[in-house]
Motif scaffolding. Structure first.
Motif, PDB file in Angstrom:
ATOM      1  N   CYS A   1      41.233  41.099  44.617  1.00  0.00           N
ATOM      2  CA  CYS A   1      41.540  42.504  44.312  1.00  0.00           C
ATOM      3  C   CYS A   1      41.735  42.701  42.808  1.00  0.00           C
ATOM      4  O   CYS A   1      42.201  41.796  42.108  1.00  0.00           O
ATOM      5  CB  CYS A   1      42.808  42.936  45.047  1.00  0.00           C
ATOM      6  N   ILE A   2      41.370  43.874  42.367  1.00  0.00           N
ATOM      7  CA  ILE A   2      41.591  44.262  40.972  1.00  0.00           C
ATOM      8  C   ILE A   2      42.405  45.558  40.939  1.00  0.00           C
ATOM      9  O   ILE A   2      42.390  46.341  41.891  1.00  0.00           O
ATOM     10  CB  ILE A   2      40.273  44.458  40.202  1.00  0.00           C
ATOM     11  N   ALA A   3      43.107  45.747  39.849  1.00  0.00           N
ATOM     12  CA  ALA A   3      43.843  46.992  39.629  1.00  0.00           C
ATOM     13  C   ALA A   3      42.861  48.128  39.384  1.00  0.00           C
ATOM     14  O   ALA A   3      41.768  47.918  38.840  1.00  0.00           O
ATOM     15  CB  ALA A   3      44.780  46.845  38.435  1.00  0.00           C
ATOM     16  N   HIS A   4      43.237  49.305  39.786  1.00  0.00           N
ATOM     17  CA  HIS A   4      42.455  50.498  39.456  1.00  0.00           C
ATOM     18  C   HIS A   4      42.422  50.625  37.932  1.00  0.00           C
ATOM     19  O   HIS A   4      43.427  50.364  37.260  1.00  0.00           O
ATOM     20  CB  HIS A   4      43.123  51.756  40.007  1.00  0.00           C
ATOM     21  N   GLY A   5      41.307  51.072  37.393  1.00  0.00           N
ATOM     22  CA  GLY A   5      41.262  51.336  35.959  1.00  0.00           C
ATOM     23  C   GLY A   5      42.321  52.346  35.561  1.00  0.00           C
ATOM     24  O   GLY A   5      43.004  52.195  34.543  1.00  0.00           O
ATOM     25  N   TYR A   6      42.496  53.369  36.383  1.00  0.00           N
ATOM     26  CA  TYR A   6      43.481  54.392  36.052  1.00  0.00           C
ATOM     27  C   TYR A   6      44.912  53.896  36.200  1.00  0.00           C
ATOM     28  O   TYR A   6      45.816  54.423  35.544  1.00  0.00           O
ATOM     29  CB  TYR A   6      43.246  55.664  36.865  1.00  0.00           C
ATOM     30  N   LEU A   7      45.144  52.887  37.021  1.00  0.00           N
ATOM     31  CA  LEU A   7      46.471  52.258  37.044  1.00  0.00           C
ATOM     32  C   LEU A   7      46.710  51.554  35.718  1.00  0.00           C
ATOM     33  O   LEU A   7      47.778  51.687  35.115  1.00  0.00           O
ATOM     34  CB  LEU A   7      46.591  51.268  38.206  1.00  0.00           C
ATOM     35  N   THR A   8      45.719  50.826  35.253  1.00  0.00           N
ATOM     36  CA  THR A   8      45.834  50.143  33.969  1.00  0.00           C
ATOM     37  C   THR A   8      46.100  51.155  32.861  1.00  0.00           C
ATOM     38  O   THR A   8      46.970  50.953  32.009  1.00  0.00           O
ATOM     39  CB  THR A   8      44.560  49.328  33.679  1.00  0.00           C
ATOM     40  N   LEU A   9      45.394  52.269  32.881  1.00  0.00           N
ATOM     41  CA  LEU A   9      45.620  53.336  31.906  1.00  0.00           C
ATOM     42  C   LEU A   9      47.028  53.908  32.044  1.00  0.00           C
ATOM     43  O   LEU A   9      47.719  54.121  31.046  1.00  0.00           O
ATOM     44  CB  LEU A   9      44.581  54.445  32.084  1.00  0.00           C
ATOM     45  N   ALA A  10      47.480  54.138  33.264  1.00  0.00           N
ATOM     46  CA  ALA A  10      48.811  54.710  33.478  1.00  0.00           C
ATOM     47  C   ALA A  10      49.910  53.806  32.941  1.00  0.00           C
ATOM     48  O   ALA A  10      50.959  54.288  32.508  1.00  0.00           O
ATOM     49  CB  ALA A  10      49.035  54.983  34.969  1.00  0.00           C
ATOM     50  N   LEU A  11      49.681  52.498  32.938  1.00  0.00           N
ATOM     51  CA  LEU A  11      50.698  51.571  32.429  1.00  0.00           C
ATOM     52  C   LEU A  11      50.895  51.684  30.923  1.00  0.00           C
ATOM     53  O   LEU A  11      51.878  51.193  30.384  1.00  0.00           O
ATOM     54  CB  LEU A  11      50.370  50.144  32.852  1.00  0.00           C
TER      55      LEU A  11
END
Length: 164
Positions: free
Chosen positions: A60-70
């Motif tokens: 599994c990978i993190a959502h790109g937008y989760l990475t952005l939200a961090l």
């Protein structure tokens, strides 16, 4: 360590300043699942570990937008602006996702002030800064996300000295 600015002049002089790095955090499956629930994005590459193990990323990978939200978690660890009457997020420029962030990876933010400018004149003037935040992945040469964040700050007015 957080870089602190206490007035407009300090911030205006900070173009090009390296803000260093934040602490590492782990990207857990629980965090990814909570983000999937919040956004309705339950794509299997994010939330199905068994299927994702056979997929293009080997898990599994993190959502790109989760990475952005961090970035919102990391930014206050990189920069703090004191003595404000108001601070607002104006937006982002140039969001990129150069590398997938695998579940279990550790990530951190690295910051650099790209530019700072005064917006407006007199009592209504504010200072706008553009800070590039790169989300570094431990052990990877390529970041998971690079974003230029734009913030606008209105400092508290300084009372004028009385003359006697």
């Amino acid at each position: 360590m957080t870089t602190v600015f206490s007035n407009a002049d300090q911030l205006l002089a900070a173009t090009g300043r390296d803000l260093g790095v934040t602490d590492w955090i782990a990207v857990t499956q629980e965090r990814v699942n909570l983000f999937a629930d919040a956004t309705g994005d339950h794509q299997w590459i994010h939330v199905d570990p068994e299927r994702a193990r056979e997929g293009p990323f080997g898990g599994c990978i993190a959502h790109g937008y989760l990475t952005l939200a961090l970035v919102n978690l990391f930014l206050p660890q990189l920069i703090r602006v004191d003595n404000l009457s108001m601070g607002v997020n104006v937006g982002c420029d140039r969001v990129r996702f150069p590398s997938a962030v695998k579940v279990g990876a550790r990530i951190r933010g690295r910051g650099e002030i790209l530019r700072v400018e005064q917006i407006g004149e007199g009592a209504r003037a504010s200072i706008q800064s553009t800070v590039r935040v790169s989300i570094e992945i431990e052990g990877s040469e390529r970041p998971g996300c690079v974003v230029d964040t734009i913030s606008r700050y209105t400092f508290n007015s300084v009372p004028e000295r009385e003359t006697t």
